[in-house]
Write a protein that holds these residues in place. Structure first.
Motif, PDB file in Angstrom:
ATOM      1  N   LEU A 150      25.549   6.741 -33.673  1.00 51.20           N
ATOM      2  CA  LEU A 150      26.097   6.178 -32.438  1.00 51.20           C
ATOM      3  C   LEU A 150      27.192   5.159 -32.737  1.00 51.20           C
ATOM      4  O   LEU A 150      27.524   4.339 -31.875  1.00 51.20           O
ATOM      5  N   ILE A 156      26.538   1.299 -25.331  1.00 59.70           N
ATOM      6  CA  ILE A 156      25.098   1.317 -25.563  1.00 59.70           C
ATOM      7  C   ILE A 156      24.549  -0.117 -25.479  1.00 59.70           C
ATOM      8  O   ILE A 156      25.131  -1.042 -26.019  1.00 59.70           O
ATOM      9  N   LEU A 161      18.315   1.393 -26.576  1.00 65.55           N
ATOM     10  CA  LEU A 161      17.446   1.313 -27.751  1.00 65.55           C
ATOM     11  C   LEU A 161      15.975   1.391 -27.351  1.00 65.55           C
ATOM     12  O   LEU A 161      15.156   1.936 -28.103  1.00 65.55           O
ATOM     13  N   LEU A 174      19.591   5.787 -38.270  1.00 65.96           N
ATOM     14  CA  LEU A 174      20.226   5.371 -37.020  1.00 65.96           C
ATOM     15  C   LEU A 174      21.437   4.509 -37.336  1.00 65.96           C
ATOM     16  O   LEU A 174      21.337   3.527 -38.069  1.00 65.96           O
ATOM     17  N   ASN A 175      22.590   4.893 -36.778  1.00 67.89           N
ATOM     18  CA  ASN A 175      23.831   4.155 -36.971  1.00 67.89           C
ATOM     19  C   ASN A 175      24.258   3.552 -35.642  1.00 67.89           C
ATOM     20  O   ASN A 175      24.549   4.274 -34.690  1.00 67.89           O
ATOM     21  N   LEU A 176      24.298   2.217 -35.585  1.00 72.86           N
ATOM     22  CA  LEU A 176      24.685   1.489 -34.377  1.00 72.86           C
ATOM     23  C   LEU A 176      25.936   0.649 -34.623  1.00 72.86           C
ATOM     24  O   LEU A 176      26.132  -0.377 -33.984  1.00 72.86           O
ATOM     25  N   CYS A 179      28.132  -1.382 -31.895  1.00 73.89           N
ATOM     26  CA  CYS A 179      27.478  -1.369 -30.574  1.00 73.89           C
ATOM     27  C   CYS A 179      27.255  -2.830 -30.196  1.00 73.89           C
ATOM     28  O   CYS A 179      26.171  -3.401 -30.408  1.00 73.89           O
ATOM     29  N   VAL A 182      24.309  -4.693 -28.236  1.00 74.73           N
ATOM     30  CA  VAL A 182      22.959  -4.699 -28.802  1.00 74.73           C
ATOM     31  C   VAL A 182      22.633  -6.096 -29.330  1.00 74.73           C
ATOM     32  O   VAL A 182      23.435  -6.717 -30.028  1.00 74.73           O
ATOM     33  N   LEU A 209      23.800  -1.569 -38.836  1.00 69.98           N
ATOM     34  CA  LEU A 209      24.031  -2.524 -37.744  1.00 69.98           C
ATOM     35  C   LEU A 209      25.365  -3.235 -37.933  1.00 69.98           C
ATOM     36  O   LEU A 209      25.569  -4.329 -37.421  1.00 69.98           O
ATOM     37  N   CYS A 212      27.537  -5.650 -35.325  1.00 65.82           N
ATOM     38  CA  CYS A 212      26.757  -5.941 -34.108  1.00 65.82           C
ATOM     39  C   CYS A 212      26.695  -7.466 -33.984  1.00 65.82           C
ATOM     40  O   CYS A 212      25.813  -8.129 -34.543  1.00 65.82           O
TER      41      CYS A 212
END
Length: 409
Positions: A150, A156, A161, A174-176, A179, A182, A209, A212
């Motif tokens: 993502l 998002i 989540l 999981l790739n954030l 984002c 978050v 992360l 973020c």
């Protein structure tokens, strides 16, 4: 008696064709009927990802892919409905939609209308119109998903989540990245801190992360308590985490790679916390952490001596720090000290004397090194990669050409 390639059994032809690249696999299918039949054997296409431009209807496209056993697809441009792909490949295993900027929640919602148990990998990186609504669909219908990308999906939020934590219990990666909505609350959902609402993604092994910006040390506390199987954690550019957060990470025994690049609040104290724990890190990146200095290298030598890869680019380290570290780092294979402008030939000599297993070193922008230090480095017996970008030769050294062309080899 002469033997011609046309005499080979189809199974032998298929074995030969399996070594060709994707374009040549398609070409051999056009030679003759026998080669076409052999090239359509599923062993020829095992592991191949079809890269498609979906611009107009092509009734033979998906039957052809299925006949060859292709179950991994990347959509390069999406001008047709995504449901066209899902209906055409009901046993799809991997779907890469990275960069499909026109993909919307509505389009994804029309595609995912029933469970797709075969789908394991979904890449939505840079699909900037995707919101939490799509994550609800994914959590409902893609229960067997193991990899979700993502990165760059900037809409998002923590609600998304929560939906992931509710529905995707088999998720391993999981790739954030970026984002930016978050926060610690969302990481708490993933780590199972809100069990009344969601079990969490407790099987996660790889978590990105990067960038973020709302995350704090509380996220690291959640991660250390709930995501105990985590192997790789990327926290680069997370400016809200600090040395105190490293205490939480210091006892994650499954963690083998930690990226803290450009985490401005990480200092020697944070490295001390990591070194005093029970970590068995194989890779550590603290590049561009300008509060990291020679004392960190002493801590690394004491408690993180099993590292195989260490990145310290642009950190305030000197020959003294190198001296305090090298004698303990027998496992080190890759050392990145680019733009560490205080490193001189003395530091390179220490590296050459003690880090004899090095296969790669980055000296980009190390302006105080000379030909003498480089000669010692190039004598390392296992060295394969040497980056010397921005190395400045003196006038006397320009007379010899042996280092003029060294960049990457």
């Amino acid at each position: 008696m002469e033997t011609h390639i046309s005499c080979l059994f189809p199974e032998i032809l298929a074995m030969i064709f399996s070594y060709l690249d994707v374009r040549d696999k398609g070409r051999v299918a056009q030679v003759c009927t026998a080669w076409r039949d052999a090239s359509y054997h599923k062993s020829v296409w095992r592991g191949v990802e079809a890269k498609l431009h979906l611009r107009r209807a092509n009734p033979s496209l998906f039957p052809s892919l299925q006949a060859r056993g292709i179950r991994r697809v990347q959509i390069l441009s999406l001008r047709r409905s995504l449901s066209y792909v899902i209906q055409g490949m009901p046993n799809i295993e991997s779907l890469n939609l990275s960069g499909c900027y026109n993909l919307t929640d509505n389009g994804l919602g029309h595609a995912f209308v029933q469970e797709i148990p075969s789908l394991r990998v979904l890449n939505l990186s840079l699909c900037k119109q995707i919101t939490d609504s799509s994550l609800g669909r994914i959590a409902q219908y893609l229960k067997n998903l193991e990899v979700l990308e993502l990165g760059g999906c900037s809409n998002i939020t923590n609600t998304g989540l929560l939906l992931i934590a509710w529905g995707l219990h088999r998720l391993k990666s999981l790739n954030l990245r970026s984002c930016r909505h978050v926060s610690d609350v969302g990481i708490g959902h993933l780590a199972g801190m809100t069990r009344s609402a969601a079990e969490g993604c407790l099987s996660l092994e790889y978590l990105t992360l990067q960038d973020c910006q709302k995350l704090t040390d509380l996220s690291l506390k959640h991660i250390s308590k709930g995501l105990t199987k985590l192997k790789v954690l990327n926290l680069s550019f997370c400016g809200g985490i600090s040395d105190a957060g490293m205490i939480h990470l210091s006892h994650m025994t499954s963690l083998w790679s930690l990226n803290l690049r450009s985490c401005d609040n990480i200092s020697d104290t944070g490295i001390m916390h990591l070194a005093m724990g029970t970590l068995r890190l194989s890779g550590l990146d603290v590049s561009f952490c300008d509060k990291i200095g020679d004392q960190s290298l002493a801590y690394i030598a004491q408690g993180l001596y099993q590292l195989k890869s260490l990145s310290l680019c642009s950190c305030h380290i000197s020959d003294d720090g190198i001296n305090r570290m090298v004698r303990q780092m027998h496992e080190l294979r890759t050392l990145n000290i680019g733009q560490c402008v205080r490193i001189t030939d003395k530091g390179l000599e220490l590296i050459a004397d003690h880090l004899t297993q090095l296969t790669g070193i980055d000296l980009y922008g190390c302006t105080k090194i000379t030909k003498r230090g480089l000669e010692r480095i190039t004598q390392l017996p296992c060295l394969k990669v040497l980056n010397l970008g921005l190395w400045q030769m003196t006038e006397s050294e320009k007379g010899t050409s042996c280092y003029k062309t060294i960049g990457l080899f």
